[in-house]
Scaffold this active site. Structure first.
Site, short mmCIF file in Angstrom:
data_model
loop_
_atom_site.label_atom_id
_atom_site.label_comp_id
_atom_site.label_asym_id
_atom_site.label_seq_id
_atom_site.Cartn_x
_atom_site.Cartn_y
_atom_site.Cartn_z
N LYS A 23 58.13 36.92 43.47
CA LYS A 23 57.16 37.12 44.70
C LYS A 23 56.03 36.51 44.92
CE LYS A 23 54.34 40.78 45.11
NZ LYS A 23 52.92 40.49 45.68
N ASN A 24 55.15 36.50 44.02
CA ASN A 24 53.91 35.86 44.22
C ASN A 24 53.96 34.14 44.02
OD1 ASN A 24 52.55 38.11 43.89
ND2 ASN A 24 51.75 37.98 41.99
N CYS A 119 41.53 46.36 49.99
CA CYS A 119 43.00 47.14 49.89
C CYS A 119 42.83 48.02 48.77
CB CYS A 119 43.95 45.91 49.35
SG CYS A 119 43.67 45.30 47.83
N ARG A 124 38.26 42.84 46.75
CA ARG A 124 38.99 41.69 46.70
C ARG A 124 38.36 40.65 47.87
NH1 ARG A 124 45.40 42.61 46.08
NH2 ARG A 124 45.43 40.69 45.24
N ASP A 310 49.00 43.04 36.82
CA ASP A 310 50.30 43.46 37.51
C ASP A 310 51.17 44.11 36.64
OD1 ASP A 310 49.32 42.45 39.63
OD2 ASP A 310 50.76 40.66 40.01
N ARG A 402 57.82 45.61 48.87
CA ARG A 402 57.08 44.38 49.17
C ARG A 402 57.41 43.52 47.93
NH1 ARG A 402 50.80 45.25 49.92
NH2 ARG A 402 51.22 42.88 50.11
#
Ligand code: UD1
Length: 421
Positions: A23-24, A119, A124, A310, A402
């Site tokens: 994803k990233n 968030c 951030r 993560d 997501r």
């Protein structure tokens, strides 16, 4: 979309799970389409809501987007009608939207991007992104919640030292510097595999980059970039998550398409808590060493090659059933323990002291209704649910879409009793 997941815990898993594209990496690669008039084809693109969000953002900027889910192929090509506004309605859904700033400024000399704001896992800020792009010659003003950027004629290469490592700021700066005039030297950059993947794709497009994967990157700017096709690197966070699924459920599972070399610190920690992860030519196998209980350990999250933030929430789910006391220190984000109250609802014994979580292992987790708060927190509850006694009900599960492609299907195929309603 159905908002809840139900898991009947205690089932042994067995089978094979394919690992998707990262994803990233995808979110970082997709804005490269803004840098060239030619098409960019990405392969191994997972079907995820974050990828959909980036597609919507690119479309709103004038990019033609074509995703073929069955082939996991994404074609991106800028039209002649470029717009320069990244609207708050899209940016608020996903912070990675800020990654269009560097490419827009480098190729078109202007960009207006909504400030992403805070968030669930912390404030951030984007100060490092702005600092680096300013050093390359962009000028910024902040108006009505938007950052407005302009470049006089063309960005100009220079030397930039980051005060600390930021994955996003590194990516934004690289994407801008490849079209800048002259040479750029970036010091103290992020070394994540997703940055290496970005540079690999940029090099295939004709960029001149040296040093990716190291702390210093040198870029020689070029006038324009070419058409290319690039296959997205595997998702090391998804791989780590499924490794913990095998470990927590005390099961033998196999994972295909993964690469443990991108997760060395994590694999080392798993070995210390009693889980063997073995890579062969065809797959990665996971099993507990001598079927013994999980042992405690201490974890510090750090930039790559350290233990990834993560995977912190997932590791906490595993350590909550370990023998003894473990300490997890979160060094990257200031507020990334949103999963803790939910794990406590499932019987975990965890105390928070500032950026440290002290986890006293319990014999058993017990099912409870819990709530997902962010992407990795939501998957940590799924992992806890796999081993908890009874039927765990996880609400607000859209967060998981997501970043985890077909997670229900992948776990079900291995014998998990997991449903979505
Ligand atoms: C990326 C990943 C995210 C991961 C994180 C850290 C993507 C799309 N997301 O996020 O999954 O958790 O790396 O590995 O790739 N910071 C500042 N100022 C800035 C930029 C960052 O203070 O201008 C701070 C952040 O608040 C955070 C730390 O630096 O505390 C690291 O953040 P960063 O590496 O930039 O994370 P992201 O790129 O947002």
């Amino acid at each position: 979309m159905k908002e809840k997941i139900f898991i009947e815990g205690g089932k042994k898993l067995s089978g094979t799970i394919p690992i998707s594209g990262a994803k990233n990496s995808c979110l970082t690669l997709m804005p490269l389409s803004l840098l060239s008039e030619h098409a960019l084809t990405l392969k191994n693109v997972p079907s995820l809501s974050d990828v959909d969000t980036m597609n919507s953002l690119l479309k709103s900027l004038g990019c033609l987007v074509n995703y073929t889910k069955s082939e996991k192929r994404l074609n991106l090509k800028m039209s002649d009608q470029t717009l320069f506004l990244a609207d708050y309605e899209i940016v608020k859904k996903m912070r990675a939207s800020i990654l269009v700033l560097g490419p827009l400024l480098a190729r078109f000399g202007q960009a207006i991007v909504a400030l992403p704001g805070g968030c669930a896992i912390g404030a951030r800020p984007i100060n490092l992104h702005l600092m680096a792009l300013e050093a390359l010659g962009a000028r910024f003003s902040i108006e009505n919640g938007y950052v407005k950027g302009k470049v006089g004629s063309r960005l100009k290469g220079c030397k930039i030292e980051f005060p600390f490592k930021s994955v996003g700021a590194t990516a934004n700066t690289i994407m801008a510097a490849v079209l800048a005039k002259g040479s750029t030297k970036l010091l103290n950059v992020a070394r994540e595999p997703e940055i290496i993947d970005l540079c690999k794709c940029l090099k295939a497009m004709g960029s001149k980059i040296e040093g990716e994967g190291e702390s210093t990157i040198i870029i020689e700017g070029v006038d324009s970039l070419l058409e290319t096709a690039h296959s997205v690197v595997m998702d090391r966070i998804e791989l780590g998550t499924f490794i913990i699924a095998g470990a927590i459920a005390d099961s033998d599972i196999k994972l295909t398409g993964g690469n443990t070399a991108l997760l060395e610190k994590f694999i080392d920690k798993l070995y210390r808590v009693g889980v063997e992860v073995h890579q062969t030519k065809d797959y990665i196998s996971v099993k507990r060493i001598n079927s013994s209980a999980i042992k405690s350990t201490n974890i510090l999250t750090e930039p790559f090659p350290g233990f990834p933030t993560d995977l912190q929430a997932q590791m906490m789910a595993l350590l909550s059933i370990a023998e003894g006391v473990s300490i997890i220190e979160e060094k990257i984000f200031e507020n990334r323990f949103m999963h803790v109250p939910e794990l406590i609802r499932m019987g975990a014994n965890i105390e928070i002291e500032g950026r440290k979580a002290i986890i006293s292992g319990v014999d058993k987790l017990k099912a409870a209704p819990v709530k997902a708060t962010d992407l990795r927190a939501s998957v940590s509850l799924v992992l806890a649910g796999l081993v908890a006694e009874g039927n765990t009900e996880i609400d607000k599960i859209h967060h998981i879409d997501r970043g985890y492609e077909d997670i229900i299907e992948k776990l079900t195929a291995c014998g998990a009793d997991i449903r979505r309603h």
